[in-house]
Scaffold this active site. Structure first.
Site, PDB file in Angstrom:
ATOM      1  N   ASP A   8       0.875  -1.181   0.000  1.00  0.00           N
ATOM      2  CA  ASP A   8       0.000   0.000   0.000  1.00  0.00           C
ATOM      3  C   ASP A   8       0.913   1.233   0.000  1.00  0.00           C
ATOM      4  O   ASP A   8       2.142   1.119  -0.134  1.00  0.00           O
ATOM      5  CB  ASP A   8      -1.006  -0.047   1.167  1.00  0.00           C
ATOM      6  CG  ASP A   8      -0.390   0.267   2.526  1.00  0.00           C
ATOM      7  OD1 ASP A   8       0.852   0.417   2.618  1.00  0.00           O
ATOM      8  OD2 ASP A   8      -1.156   0.375   3.503  1.00  0.00           O
ATOM      9  N   CYS A  65       3.338  -2.875   4.002  1.00  0.00           N
ATOM     10  CA  CYS A  65       2.510  -1.710   4.334  1.00  0.00           C
ATOM     11  C   CYS A  65       3.282  -0.910   5.374  1.00  0.00           C
ATOM     12  O   CYS A  65       4.504  -1.071   5.494  1.00  0.00           O
ATOM     13  CB  CYS A  65       1.105  -2.112   4.776  1.00  0.00           C
ATOM     14  SG  CYS A  65       0.956  -3.012   6.331  1.00  0.00           S
ATOM     15  N   THR A  67       3.121  -1.028   8.701  1.00  0.00           N
ATOM     16  CA  THR A  67       3.563  -1.900   9.799  1.00  0.00           C
ATOM     17  C   THR A  67       3.842  -3.334   9.347  1.00  0.00           C
ATOM     18  O   THR A  67       4.455  -4.093  10.092  1.00  0.00           O
ATOM     19  CB  THR A  67       2.458  -1.996  10.861  1.00  0.00           C
ATOM     20  OG1 THR A  67       1.273  -2.528  10.229  1.00  0.00           O
ATOM     21  CG2 THR A  67       2.146  -0.632  11.472  1.00  0.00           C
ATOM     22  N   HIS A  98       9.995 -23.618   9.645  1.00  0.00           N
ATOM     23  CA  HIS A  98       8.958 -24.218  10.495  1.00  0.00           C
ATOM     24  C   HIS A  98       7.538 -24.052   9.964  1.00  0.00           C
ATOM     25  O   HIS A  98       6.710 -24.932  10.157  1.00  0.00           O
ATOM     26  CB  HIS A  98       9.014 -23.631  11.912  1.00  0.00           C
ATOM     27  CG  HIS A  98      10.267 -23.974  12.649  1.00  0.00           C
ATOM     28  ND1 HIS A  98      10.418 -23.765  13.996  1.00  0.00           N
ATOM     29  CD2 HIS A  98      11.448 -24.520  12.224  1.00  0.00           C
ATOM     30  CE1 HIS A  98      11.617 -24.175  14.390  1.00  0.00           C
ATOM     31  NE2 HIS A  98      12.264 -24.621  13.320  1.00  0.00           N
ATOM     32  N   HIS A 133       7.264 -30.419  11.362  1.00  0.00           N
ATOM     33  CA  HIS A 133       6.628 -29.154  10.984  1.00  0.00           C
ATOM     34  C   HIS A 133       5.541 -29.371   9.925  1.00  0.00           C
ATOM     35  O   HIS A 133       4.591 -28.600   9.846  1.00  0.00           O
ATOM     36  CB  HIS A 133       7.673 -28.158  10.499  1.00  0.00           C
ATOM     37  CG  HIS A 133       8.730 -27.888  11.522  1.00  0.00           C
ATOM     38  ND1 HIS A 133       8.450 -27.306  12.737  1.00  0.00           N
ATOM     39  CD2 HIS A 133      10.056 -28.177  11.532  1.00  0.00           C
ATOM     40  CE1 HIS A 133       9.567 -27.220  13.457  1.00  0.00           C
ATOM     41  NE2 HIS A 133      10.549 -27.745  12.743  1.00  0.00           N
TER      42      HIS A 133
HETATM   43  C1  RB5 Z   1      -1.673   3.126   6.365  1.00  0.00           C
HETATM   44  O1  RB5 Z   1      -1.652   4.372   6.957  1.00  0.00           O
HETATM   45  C2  RB5 Z   1      -1.349   2.052   7.399  1.00  0.00           C
HETATM   46  O2  RB5 Z   1      -2.418   1.905   8.274  1.00  0.00           O
HETATM   47  C3  RB5 Z   1      -1.050   0.737   6.696  1.00  0.00           C
HETATM   48  O3  RB5 Z   1       0.025   0.912   5.838  1.00  0.00           O
HETATM   49  C4  RB5 Z   1      -0.660  -0.409   7.611  1.00  0.00           C
HETATM   50  O4  RB5 Z   1       0.335  -0.037   8.509  1.00  0.00           O
HETATM   51  C5  RB5 Z   1      -1.757  -1.133   8.232  1.00  0.00           C
HETATM   52  O5  RB5 Z   1      -1.580  -2.121   8.979  1.00  0.00           O
END
Ligand code: RB5
Length: 146
Positions: A8, A65, A67, A98, A133
């Site tokens: 994203d 993304c 996170t 695993h 596993h």
């Molecule tokens: C986008 O702002 C952010 O929420 C997305 O990239 C991600 O971190 C969601 O888990």
């Protein structure tokens, strides 16, 4: 290897760096977007990448993304997907050995590009160990098909 890659807007810059590494390592890849820093919803990329990996069109997938969490949760909704969040080298190796993870997720806001590229190289280069596993992975697959 054939790799499906997507991000994203929160992972857009790191995706470009990873594509550079895939080219350097000689892997085939398809970029599922996003192709700009404009805000998008991560399921819109995660699900097409996960479906393509689950269908066997690609050997593995990489999703980024902000996170690595949201895009991984979305990918794991698709049957046959074992998406793992990887931010350290121990996990990069262990989740292949695993869990036979077929998608790796990362957060561009969590790891720097140097570490991220090392993690991708390790994850791509590590084989599933099978054995005990396999029983565990098979139980997850059985649950998905019941
Ligand atoms: C986008 O702002 C952010 O929420 C997305 O990239 C991600 O971190 C969601 O888990």
């Amino acid at each position: 290897m054939k790799i499906a890659i997507g991000a994203d807007h929160g992972g857009f810059n790191l995706k470009k760096e990873i594509i550079g590494l895939l080219e350097e390592l000689g892997h085939e890849y398809k970029d599922f977007g996003t192709h700009s820093a404009e805000s998008i919803d991560y399921p819109d990329v995660a699900i097409p990448v996960a479906e393509a990996v689950a269908a066997g069109e690609f050997d593995r997938g990489i999703l980024i993304c902000g996170t690595g969490i949201g895009i991984g949760i979305a990918a794991n909704k698709v049957k046959g997907i074992r998406a793992a969040l990887v931010h350290d080298s121990f996990s990069a190796k262990a989740t292949r050995q695993h869990n036979d993870s077929n998608i790796m997720t990362m957060g561009e806001r969590v790891v720097g590009p140097g570490l991220a590229l090392d993690l991708v190289a390790t994850w791509l280069d590590t084989d599933f160990e099978g054995g005990r596993h396999s029983n565990r992975v098979d139980k997850m697959s059985a649950y998905e098909t019941k």
